[in-house]
Design an enzyme around this catalytic site. Structure first.
Site, PDB file in Angstrom:
ATOM      1  N   ASP A 317       6.160  -0.834   4.029  1.00 52.56           N
ATOM      2  CA  ASP A 317       6.571   0.556   4.105  1.00 52.56           C
ATOM      3  C   ASP A 317       5.833   1.195   5.284  1.00 52.56           C
ATOM      4  O   ASP A 317       4.805   0.684   5.733  1.00 52.56           O
ATOM      5  CB  ASP A 317       6.216   1.268   2.796  1.00 52.56           C
ATOM      6  CG  ASP A 317       6.546   2.748   2.836  1.00 52.56           C
ATOM      7  OD1 ASP A 317       7.671   3.091   3.240  1.00 52.56           O
ATOM      8  OD2 ASP A 317       5.669   3.554   2.485  1.00 52.56           O
ATOM      9  N   ASP A 513       3.045   2.234  -0.848  1.00 53.69           N
ATOM     10  CA  ASP A 513       2.077   3.090  -1.545  1.00 53.69           C
ATOM     11  C   ASP A 513       2.713   4.197  -2.371  1.00 53.69           C
ATOM     12  O   ASP A 513       2.031   4.833  -3.166  1.00 53.69           O
ATOM     13  CB  ASP A 513       1.104   3.719  -0.547  1.00 53.69           C
ATOM     14  CG  ASP A 513       1.681   4.958   0.115  1.00 53.69           C
ATOM     15  OD1 ASP A 513       2.877   4.932   0.474  1.00 53.69           O
ATOM     16  OD2 ASP A 513       0.953   5.952   0.249  1.00 53.69           O
ATOM     17  N   ASP A 517       8.414   3.265  -3.578  1.00 56.53           N
ATOM     18  CA  ASP A 517       8.257   1.855  -3.237  1.00 56.53           C
ATOM     19  C   ASP A 517       8.221   0.962  -4.474  1.00 56.53           C
ATOM     20  O   ASP A 517       8.315  -0.256  -4.351  1.00 56.53           O
ATOM     21  CB  ASP A 517       6.959   1.636  -2.438  1.00 56.53           C
ATOM     22  CG  ASP A 517       6.973   2.347  -1.098  1.00 56.53           C
ATOM     23  OD1 ASP A 517       8.056   2.399  -0.486  1.00 56.53           O
ATOM     24  OD2 ASP A 517       5.928   2.850  -0.679  1.00 56.53           O
TER      25      ASP A 517
END
Length: 779
Positions: A317, A513, A517
């Site tokens: 990410d 995080d 996600d």
């Protein structure tokens, strides 16, 4: 509280394993003494007792394996023990019994050593807390603490819950959470995580979560699951046993048929009994779990660690993973008649009471510039628009404001710059006049480039970034980091689909995080969450949690996982090969049962000790810095933060020259030259004389900083050239026409060179100091 690392029950676990070793070893030694004294019948009786004592647990292991749906090499242990009794090879039977008991005892000791750090994590959990009440301080159970309770933490005590500092300051030891021993100082109003140790005087905090929802409770929940499941590499060993067992039985049967003596078959079965050998693989994996826990990386189980070691694709990410997740001001642009100090002070004063992340970034920017803040009044905040407040009698608005139809030239330049930089613009309006703009970006983590290089060296062949952000800033980060693929504007569903597609091609790890996600983390072969901030969805969905919120720990964990798996496979493979060679010697009669048992004991001991190598530090992390070097890094990193925005003076001066604003160009040129001569060049000289010599030892030689010193020399050359231009302009009271071209080249060259130089120092040198990474993540 339950033990995080389950033990085997019955004779195979704990005290009983050592008791079994004591019985079998005593029987073997007593029989040896009796044999030397000539009491052969007594010796045989002692050895029969030792063999019988070992046969019972071995038979239990076979039954347990069959109930679990698998047949392992424990069958060989029972057959060899029973065979030794049948052919009256009592000494061989006693040796086999000692071998099995020694392997179990060694495994028990190895597990205790390897899981020491995981157990220590639970030993630190407080059971009570001190709560302040109107009548004083009372001691209550941890579960009785509620949100907004005031908790008192004494020196040396563990923070029981997450909370906000109410004392003037707090000094914390975060080593149990992050693996770093450097104390962290926090001021009033800062957020603290449970599990930290109060390394200063008594402090008070206001609970922001209950004990069950606090950070440390989430870590403990993960620790309870660590090592609870069998790693795939262990299951591979079971599959190897599936062909090894019939092979051993076939060789033993053939040896019996050819030789005509059952002793030959017993000798083959004795050396084909690698029960402790197959324990070497889990010892290596559990050792790896211990190593990762020491650096602030919690792994749910051996399977997750082994999968991380095999992973060749990493999906990342962007926000909060490759970037800090906390916006930072990169530039302040002001309209005619305003100064940066004035605009920043008014904007930050208005934003002081806003909880918005951009407001916090503007306040931090003002703090770095030393801008004085005033308490605002009549504060209003509108979602998606911004904040309006009265400051010193002026009505100040900050945020996503409408510029109207006629956009000033300077504001149009800001919009253009923001589009190229992928920045967010917070416009500042004072009494209905557009006064300035603050450009904010989510900065790349300083350790990201080095971490990704280490990950590629550790076997991550493909790096993919998925983000919901716009394509322009995403592509910029992808270019800087050298990613193989960048996918922007991804929804959570899109991320899941991409992760599944990558997993179909190769073993894939995903790191993120945020709550969005969590589905992708669950879809990956192994999910990794950045930062254990309480019981967040991403932490709960992940197989691995990096508790310190530092990206460099990801590379450390990958290297540990890869090494642990390599040692586990190596131990199992070497042990199996040695057993096969010994079986050959036994089959042709060159290895009697008693000597075969001694040889197998040595093989098993060797591979278990080899597996314990996974506990050792292989020094693949960052080179350690001395205390003086870390202090210097802190100093120069702080100076970078203070100077970073002043670099825009160089670009602004060039802009004034290019647009023919000669008067403003001269004023800006003088300010830029003063900044270079009074602030930046002394900073560069101090780095050369103080910091770089301190870095020479950990980096191996002075050559490691030679290129940076050469860049300092080029910065000095261009700065002196600019100073000469300033002196000429002062003499003429204006920038002369024949100066403009060379001066603009000098200004733009210095601006680009300094921006690059700052980034290179931070990525190559400053990241060596854990203190710098901790500060960078919090800034």
């Amino acid at each position: 509280m339950d033990d995080p690392v389950p033990k085997n029950a019955g004779l195979a676990g704990g005290f009983m394993r050592w008791a079994l070793l004591a019985v079998t070893l005593t029987a073997l030694l007593a029989g040896g003494v009796a044999w030397v004294l000539g009491a052969h019948l007594v010796a045989d009786a002692c050895w029969i007792v030792g063999t019988g004592a070992a046969i019972l647990p071995a038979l239990w292991w076979v039954i347990a394996s069959v109930r679990a749906g698998r047949v392992g090499v424990d069958v060989l242990a029972v057959l060899s023990l029973a065979g030794a009794l049948a052919v009256r090879e009592y000494l061989a039977g006693a040796l086999i019994g000692v071998m099995l008991a020694t392997g179990q005892a060694l495994d028990a000791a190895a597990e205790r050593r390897a899981t020491m750090d995981l157990r220590a994590l639970l030993d630190r959990v407080p059971r009570t807390a001190r709560r302040r009440t109107p009548d004083g301080v009372e001691v209550v159970g941890l579960d009785d603490i509620e949100v907004d309770d005031v908790v008192v933490v004494g020196p040396g005590e563990v923070l029981p819950v997450d909370g906000i500092v109410l004392s003037e300051h707090a000094v914390l030891d975060d080593s149990a959470l992050t693996g770093e021993s450097v104390p962290v100082r926090c001021g009033r109003g800062e957020a603290l995580r449970s599990g930290s140790v109060n390394a200063g005087s008594a402090l008070e905090l206001r609970a922001s979560a209950t004990a069950a929802d606090s950070t440390y409770a989430g870590i403990v929940r993960l620790a309870r699951q660590a090592a609870a499941e069998s790693a795939p590499v262990v299951r591979i060993a079971d599959r190897v046993a599936a062909w090894f067992l019939p092979l051993a039985l076939a060789v033993a049967g053939l040896a019996w048929i050819v030789s005509g003596t059952p002793e030959r078959a017993v000798a083959v079965l004795v050396v084909a009994t690698p029960c402790p050998l197959l324990l070497a693989a889990p010892v290596a994996i559990v050792s790896g779990l211990s190593r990762t826990s020491r650096i602030g990386v919690l792994v749910r189980g051996g399977g997750a660690l082994e999968t991380l070691g095999r992973a060749v694709t990493l999906v990342l990410d962007k926000t909060g993973t490759l970037t800090s997740g906390r916006p930072r001001g990169t530039d302040v642009v002001v309209g005619p008649g305003w100064t940066i100090g004035e605009v920043l002070a008014l904007a930050a004063s208005a934003d002081q009471l806003s909880p918005h992340v951009l407001a916090a970034a503007i306040v931090e920017e003002a703090r770095l510039h030393g801008a004085p803040l005033r308490m605002p009044s009549a504060v209003t905040e509108e979602a998606g628009i911004g904040v309006s407040a009265t400051v010193d009698g002026k009505r100040v608005s900050v945020g996503n404001l409408s510029l109207g139809a006629a956009v000033p030239e300077w504001a149009a330049a800001v919009l253009s710059r923001a589009s190229f930089d992928g920045a967010v613009v917070a416009w500042v309006r004072v009494d209905d006049e557009l006064a300035g703009a603050v450009l904010l970006t989510d900065p790349l983590r300083p350790d990201a480039p080095r971490t990704l290089r280490r990950l590629r060296m550790a076997g991550m062949a493909r790096l993919v970034m998925l983000t919901g952000d716009r394509p322009a800033p995403a592509q910029q980060i992808g270019t800087v980091l050298g990613l193989d693929e960048v996918a922007a504007q991804q929804t959570p569903a899109d991320k899941v689909a991409r992760v599944r597609a990558e997993s179909e091609r190769a073993v894939t790890a995903m790191v993120g995080d945020g709550v969005n996600d969590a589905p992708a983390l669950a879809a990956a072969d192994v999910g990794i969450a950045m930062g254990a901030r309480g019981a967040t969805a991403s932490s709960e969905a992940a197989d691995i949690v990096i508790t310190s919120d530092r990206l460099d720990r990801l590379a450390d964990a990958k290297l540990i996982a890869r090494r642990s798996r390599r040692i586990a496979v190596q131990s199992a493979a070497v042990g199996m090969c040695l057993s096969l060679v010994a079986m050959g010697f036994a089959a042709v009669g060159w290895l009697p049962p008693a000597w075969g048992a001694l040889l197998q004991e040595g093989i098993d001991l060797a591979v278990i000790l080899n597996a314990l190598r996974a506990l050792r530090d292989d020094h693949n992390g960052l080179p350690p810095l001395s205390h003086d070097a870390e202090a210097l890094v802190r100093r120069f990193a702080a100076e970078h933060d203070q100077m970073r925005d002043d670099l825009s003076l160089l670009r602004d001066t060039a802009h004034y020259l290019a647009t023919g604003q000669s008067a403003q160009a001269l004023v800006s040129l003088r300010a830029a030259d003063s900044f270079l001569q009074d602030t930046l060049l002394p900073h560069e000289d101090a780095e050369d004389s103080a910091l770089y010599p301190q870095l020479a030892r950990p980096l191996g030689s002075t050559e490691a900083t030679a290129t940076m010193s050469r860049m300092h020399a080029e910065i000095h050359r261009l700065a002196q050239r600019l100073h000469a231009h300033r002196e000429l302009a002062d003499e003429a009271a204006a920038v002369r026409g024949d100066q403009s071209e060379d001066l603009m080249a000098c200004l733009y060259g210095l601006y680009a060179l300094l921006r690059l130089h700052f980034v290179q120092e931070e990525e190559n040198f400053f990241v060596l100091a854990p203190a710098f990474l901790n500060v960078a993540d919090e800034s």
